[in-house]
Design an enzyme around this catalytic site. Structure first.
Site, PDB file in Angstrom:
ATOM      1  N   GLY A 158     -71.686 118.386   1.508  1.00 57.49           N
ATOM      2  CA  GLY A 158     -72.375 117.713   0.475  1.00 57.49           C
ATOM      3  C   GLY A 158     -71.805 116.292   0.452  1.00 57.49           C
ATOM      4  O   GLY A 158     -72.384 115.170   1.368  1.00 57.49           O
ATOM      5  N   ARG A 159     -70.779 115.952  -0.195  1.00 60.68           N
ATOM      6  CA  ARG A 159     -70.114 114.471  -0.022  1.00 60.68           C
ATOM      7  C   ARG A 159     -69.645 113.961   1.057  1.00 60.68           C
ATOM      8  O   ARG A 159     -69.888 112.744   1.277  1.00 60.68           O
ATOM      9  CB  ARG A 159     -69.252 114.134  -1.316  1.00 60.68           C
ATOM     10  CG  ARG A 159     -69.582 114.442  -2.727  1.00 60.68           C
ATOM     11  CD  ARG A 159     -68.700 114.392  -3.830  1.00 60.68           C
ATOM     12  NE  ARG A 159     -67.611 115.532  -3.510  1.00 60.68           N
ATOM     13  CZ  ARG A 159     -66.469 115.198  -4.039  1.00 60.68           C
ATOM     14  NH1 ARG A 159     -65.771 114.237  -4.300  1.00 60.68           N
ATOM     15  NH2 ARG A 159     -65.396 116.071  -3.526  1.00 60.68           N
ATOM     16  N   GLN A 178     -84.343 123.834  -3.241  1.00 58.20           N
ATOM     17  CA  GLN A 178     -83.416 124.336  -4.230  1.00 58.20           C
ATOM     18  C   GLN A 178     -84.016 124.250  -5.415  1.00 58.20           C
ATOM     19  O   GLN A 178     -84.471 123.223  -5.911  1.00 58.20           O
ATOM     20  CB  GLN A 178     -82.277 123.619  -4.178  1.00 58.20           C
ATOM     21  CG  GLN A 178     -81.127 124.382  -5.116  1.00 58.20           C
ATOM     22  CD  GLN A 178     -79.692 123.737  -5.509  1.00 58.20           C
ATOM     23  OE1 GLN A 178     -79.722 122.590  -5.940  1.00 58.20           O
ATOM     24  NE2 GLN A 178     -78.872 124.007  -4.926  1.00 58.20           N
ATOM     25  N   PRO A 195     -78.002 120.551  -1.347  1.00 58.52           N
ATOM     26  CA  PRO A 195     -78.739 119.773  -2.041  1.00 58.52           C
ATOM     27  C   PRO A 195     -77.850 118.700  -2.888  1.00 58.52           C
ATOM     28  O   PRO A 195     -76.941 119.253  -3.727  1.00 58.52           O
ATOM     29  CB  PRO A 195     -79.293 120.884  -2.963  1.00 58.52           C
ATOM     30  CG  PRO A 195     -79.082 122.306  -2.220  1.00 58.52           C
ATOM     31  CD  PRO A 195     -77.794 121.891  -1.579  1.00 58.52           C
ATOM     32  N   CYS A 240     -74.420 123.147 -10.421  1.00 63.91           N
ATOM     33  CA  CYS A 240     -74.435 121.877 -10.969  1.00 63.91           C
ATOM     34  C   CYS A 240     -73.485 121.779 -12.199  1.00 63.91           C
ATOM     35  O   CYS A 240     -73.758 122.452 -13.195  1.00 63.91           O
ATOM     36  CB  CYS A 240     -75.754 121.204 -11.310  1.00 63.91           C
ATOM     37  SG  CYS A 240     -75.912 119.798 -11.807  1.00 63.91           S
ATOM     38  N   ASN A 291     -68.167 125.554   0.758  1.00 63.04           N
ATOM     39  CA  ASN A 291     -68.627 124.447   0.364  1.00 63.04           C
ATOM     40  C   ASN A 291     -67.036 123.739  -0.309  1.00 63.04           C
ATOM     41  O   ASN A 291     -66.759 124.129  -1.114  1.00 63.04           O
ATOM     42  CB  ASN A 291     -69.656 124.355  -0.594  1.00 63.04           C
ATOM     43  CG  ASN A 291     -69.876 122.985  -1.145  1.00 63.04           C
ATOM     44  OD1 ASN A 291     -70.311 122.887  -2.440  1.00 63.04           O
ATOM     45  ND2 ASN A 291     -69.910 121.836  -0.192  1.00 63.04           N
ATOM     46  N   GLY A 292     -66.995 122.419   0.037  1.00 62.91           N
ATOM     47  CA  GLY A 292     -66.119 121.667  -0.694  1.00 62.91           C
ATOM     48  C   GLY A 292     -64.936 121.092   0.000  1.00 62.91           C
ATOM     49  O   GLY A 292     -64.081 121.702   1.003  1.00 62.91           O
ATOM     50  N   ASP A 293     -64.659 119.707  -0.050  1.00 64.03           N
ATOM     51  CA  ASP A 293     -63.886 118.816   1.018  1.00 64.03           C
ATOM     52  C   ASP A 293     -63.952 118.993   2.463  1.00 64.03           C
ATOM     53  O   ASP A 293     -63.179 119.201   3.265  1.00 64.03           O
ATOM     54  CB  ASP A 293     -62.224 119.547   0.609  1.00 64.03           C
ATOM     55  CG  ASP A 293     -62.076 119.218  -0.901  1.00 64.03           C
ATOM     56  OD1 ASP A 293     -62.943 118.324  -1.302  1.00 64.03           O
ATOM     57  OD2 ASP A 293     -60.871 119.623  -1.241  1.00 64.03           O
ATOM     58  N   ALA A 296     -78.678 115.644  -5.859  1.00 61.46           N
ATOM     59  CA  ALA A 296     -79.576 115.043  -6.814  1.00 61.46           C
ATOM     60  C   ALA A 296     -79.727 113.577  -6.346  1.00 61.46           C
ATOM     61  O   ALA A 296     -78.738 112.799  -6.160  1.00 61.46           O
ATOM     62  CB  ALA A 296     -79.401 115.351  -8.207  1.00 61.46           C
TER      63      ALA A 296
END
Length: 383
Positions: free
Chosen positions: A240-241, A83, A27, A114, A216-218, A29
């Protein structure tokens, strides 16, 4: 083109829902609205789990107009994943029961990750797990109110290196009946800077073997996701990103986990087609072409990363207000450009080592939750 070696197919279970390959859209924003989820699902062939952007429980209970739009799911989306963000157990419970009673979703995820100041300064997001009793109360209300709907949670390692919470939070989650946990391997203080701590994901998996743990991450490529699974033993990945300006990453993830193809290396012409469709979908979803194009502007730099596009043209695309303008500007590009080498690096926010904005006295006692209540709820959704 990168040919993938076959890998063992994995399945993640979120309650009654089988997620294969075990890939979840994080999720985000202002990003993971219905149009972006549509693009990601199309590239994945409908495989994976795609979660809505953050919905504030207070705004949902009060039927805020913007929030009611954000919880809209396309009829092809299944399971429907929402979420929720909240800091008041009673309000969280009301929101969850509303989702169940009105059949608004099939899966509920709770945001405890967050790091943005407007959330943490009220004790929410990544600040909240420090208050162990409050975390337990929220999870209890959510799981109890959800009935047969699975409840998961997403969190960070902690507030900072001196206030690590993820192992305690994981154990509380298991005890309260949470179905799965996603861990972003950073603290709130890191925001999105530095390197994600994948070792923490491995430790959490060892600490809560009873339920699935997602990392999660990288994760910038399908290879990163496969490597995270191998190195940490986690049950799935949350992206995510890594998919900003790269919705086709979900097709790569399917191919990587199933070992059945090659990674996408789109030309600029192919990227332009996706950009145009993204902007069009946003306009249809919002009900206003100009507003949809304006909302799309933030995606331009992510889509064009690595391609040879001059600063003036980038500026033009970033101030467009109609599909006709987008078409005109895209037609001026050198659309024959191949996929640029090294274009899969970090995108989005990367700042780190930030002071975490917290309520006064928040860190004095992890068990003192006095003063945290409904007034800390955000009244709007989307982060």
């Amino acid at each position: 083109m990168t040919t993938l070696a076959p890998s063992t197919s994995s399945m993640l279970r979120i309650g009654p829902h089988a997620v294969q390959p075990p890939v979840v859209l994080a999720p985000m924003a202002g990003i993971t609205n219905a149009p972006f989820r549509t693009l990601c699902r199309e590239f994945s062939g409908g495989k994976g789990l795609f979660v809505s952007e953050m919905i504030t429980t207070r705004a949902l209970v009060e039927r805020n107009e913007k929030t009611m739009q954000l919880i809209h799911f396309d009829e092809t989306e299944t399971p429907r994943s929402i979420q929720l963000y909240g800091v008041d157990p009673a309000t969280v419970g009301k929101a969850v029961r509303m989702i169940v009673d009105e059949n608004l979703a099939d899966h509920i995820d709770l945001n405890f990750g967050c790091p943005v100041p407007k959330v943490t300064r009220k004790g929410g997001g990544s600040a909240l797990p420090y208050k162990r009793p409050l975390l337990r109360a929220i999870l209890h209300e959510a799981v109890t109110g959800a009935g047969d709907l699975p409840v998961t949670m997403k969190m960070r390692k902690g507030i900072d290196d001196d206030h690590i919470t993820y192992l305690d939070a994981g154990r509380i989650a298991v005890e309260e009946g949470v179905t799965a946990i996603a861990l972003h391997g950073r603290t709130a203080a890191q925001h999105y800077g530095g390197t994600a701590d994948w070792d923490a994901i491995a430790r959490l998996k060892e600490h809560v073997p009873e339920i699935p743990v997602l990392g999660n991450g990288d994760i910038w490529s399908a290879d990163d996701a496969l490597r995270m699974m191998r190195e940490t033993g986690c049950d799935g990945v949350v992206v995510g990103r890594g998919c900003l300006g790269r919705p086709w990453l979900f097709g790569d993830l399917v191919a990587g986990f199933e070992g059945t193809g090659t990674y996408a290396t789109p030309t600029l012409k192919e990227v332009a087609v996706v950009m145009r469709r993204h902007a069009e979908l946003l306009g249809e979803w919002i009900g206003d072409e100009a507003r949809g194009v304006i909302d799309f502007r933030k995606h331009v730099a992510w889509y064009l990363k690595g391609f040879s596009v001059g600063s003036e043209m980038r500026k033009k695309l970033a101030i467009t207000s109609s599909l006709a303008e987008i078409d005109a500007h895209l037609s001026e590009l050198d659309l024959d450009q191949p996929w640029p080498v090294g274009a899969d690096g970090p995108r989005g926010r990367t700042s780190g080592n930030n002071r975490v904005v917290l309520p006064d006295g928040w860190l004095k006692d992890p068990y003192d939750c006095a003063g945290v209540g409904a007034d800390a709820e955000l009244d709007t959704s989307g982060g």
